[in-house]
Design an enzyme around this catalytic site. Sequence first.
Site, PDB file in Angstrom:
ATOM      1  N   GLY A   1       0.823  -1.097  -0.176  1.00 32.57           N
ATOM      2  CA  GLY A   1       0.293  -0.148  -0.192  1.00 32.57           C
ATOM      3  C   GLY A   1       1.308   1.197  -0.092  1.00 32.57           C
ATOM      4  O   GLY A   1       1.826   1.253   0.297  1.00 32.57           O
TER       5      GLY A   1
ATOM      6  N   SER B   1       3.133   4.953   0.810  1.00 33.79           N
ATOM      7  CA  SER B   1       3.132   5.082   2.303  1.00 33.79           C
ATOM      8  C   SER B   1       2.302   5.835   2.853  1.00 33.79           C
ATOM      9  O   SER B   1       1.949   6.970   2.574  1.00 33.79           O
ATOM     10  CB  SER B   1       4.320   6.198   1.889  1.00 33.79           C
ATOM     11  OG  SER B   1       5.002   7.250   2.580  1.00 33.79           O
ATOM     12  N   GLY B   2       2.158   5.424   4.564  1.00 32.44           N
ATOM     13  CA  GLY B   2       1.637   5.842   5.437  1.00 32.44           C
ATOM     14  C   GLY B   2       0.376   5.807   4.933  1.00 32.44           C
ATOM     15  O   GLY B   2      -0.435   5.905   5.925  1.00 32.44           O
TER      16      GLY B   2
ATOM     17  N   SER C   1       5.803  -1.754  -2.333  1.00 32.74           N
ATOM     18  CA  SER C   1       6.221  -2.228  -3.587  1.00 32.74           C
ATOM     19  C   SER C   1       5.309  -2.004  -4.174  1.00 32.74           C
ATOM     20  O   SER C   1       3.831  -2.742  -4.895  1.00 32.74           O
ATOM     21  CB  SER C   1       5.651  -3.986  -3.021  1.00 32.74           C
ATOM     22  OG  SER C   1       5.233  -4.006  -1.700  1.00 32.74           O
TER      23      SER C   1
END
Length: 627
Positions: free
Chosen positions: A52, A54-55, A126
């Site tokens: 997913g 970042s964050g 990813s």
Amino acid sequence: MTTTGDIFKKQKTCMQVATNVVEQKHHVSRAKRGQILGHLRGFRGCTVWFTGLSGAGKTSIAFELEACLVSRGIPSYGLDGDNMRHGLNKDLGFSKKDREENIRRVAEVARLFADAGQICLCSFVSPFAEDRDLARRIHRDNDLPFFEVFVDTPLSVCEQRDTKGLYQKARKGDIKGFTGIDQPYEKPEHPELVVKTVDCSVQESTMQVVEMLQENGVIPFDTETVEGVEELFVSQEILGSAYEEATTLPKLDINEIDLQWVQVLSEGWAYPLRGFMREEEYLQSQHFNCLIKNGITINQSIPIVLPVTSQDKQRLDGNSAFTLRFNDVPVAIMRKPEFYYHRKEERCARQFGTVNKDHPYVKMVFESGDWLVGGDLEVLHRIRWNDGLDEYRLTPNELRAKFKHMNADAVFAFQLRNPIHNGHALLMSDTKKQLQERGYKRPVLLLHPLGGWVKDDDVPLPTRMLQHQAVLDEGLLDKSSTILAIFPSPMMYAGPTEVQWHAKARMNTGATFYIVGRDPAGIPHPLGTEGSPDGNLYDVTHGSRVLKMAPGLDTLEIIPFKVAAYDMKNEKMDFFDPSRKEDFDFISGTRMRRLARMGENPPDGFMAPKAWTVLSNYYQSLNKQDY
């Protein structure tokens, strides 16, 4: 401008290539991981791949899941993107080629973890489907389960979170090729699970992954964390008929300490015990310090037994049930009672390490009945003492509810039977800080003084509660993240054997960390220095050392007690520094009591002033009683 040669040089010297990466702290310590490794038998090796933006919450869920699995005795380890780039992949940047190599290496490492029987939790952006497919293929080729979990959080929410400040840098152009801004993210088409984190807590998101692992047979359903412990109270629907039955049954009068044990049992502190121990449970406790239920080892280091006289045994033996009564008031019904001989010398030798009757609890054992009776209890009402302190007597289930209401993600318990000085407060505050540094957001302190029987020269419970409340009122501890409650158990002064009981009971409240001090549950040797070199019945370090090794305490991490003393140079309690030992004053309990009796004050910074006043008033009241 960085050249290819510069990068190659950094790779060869293992210097950091990637920037804007932050090391993530694990929730589980190495000591804890080693303590439980392999506790739940059976191969569970697999990889859960969190992907997913970042964050999105990948690492938060992965590390929460890691702590959850390890607490249940299931080996697990979290691989985080930033952490990997601090070590194995420090030579890789964020070009497409480097991203591909980053994921390939991680997938191979995850395969090794899974092959070793670990549940490997990988949290990586990813962004490319091709790379994730490669990770899956690496596991499939080795007959290892692979679960892709898409943490589906909208870009706008991730930008609002932006805990690392990376989106802001990417928007300014300081970071190039940042996923979601100027590099696409390819959403998984067929993930095993999609977790949407908006309006969903980390714990709730984690439980979705737990359920997926259960449904796929990776972890058993029976290892789920229970919402509470079983209590032994009669249900409201049949309470009237139970009282009516209790009046018709034979009666057994119990004393105050027996009633305290009824309270302990009825509220679930000794779960899964369903009453006073039958002989088989007693033998397990005496010889193994544990109960074995359905093949599972559960710590129960002290026997919880009900002594009876030979006359009462003769009168009650053969009855299918009888009523326990305190001060002529029915308290509980004991079903299917089992009588067995009370081998007092063996009990004391095993539990206390002495049969000397100058030990206060040993003395009580030898003065008690020659028989023990065990059986299931049906408790007719909540035990109340009407001493103005019942509001602090919260059951394990009530404490669990409070922790949940406070959104606690870690609970650390501190047991004490003595007044709190600033060194204790320092230790508790430092523990909270350690937990926050490990990634916990809302650690809660369970300040849990023992409230049952204590020996005559200990400070009585009402005084201790006033003193503890004064410490909170003075702000030495954070009121908003502290629960002050009473642990109803009697004190036995059984050293390392008893301290396991103290820890196990707090484990039943849902506590996940336990602070153990110096000489917990200790007592002077009845023979003084003639009995042991230091005059103590138990080695002062054995309690904490035993707790770290004790079986059946797998969901509890033990936090050792740091030695604190009065820093004369800085006029405060601080952790002892051997390099300047001449600056520290170890103020003993004897010296503290002498100062209080004389109406004198301790050095500034030793104890909160209001708390000292409570203690001083108590000891000066003893002076008046002497005349």
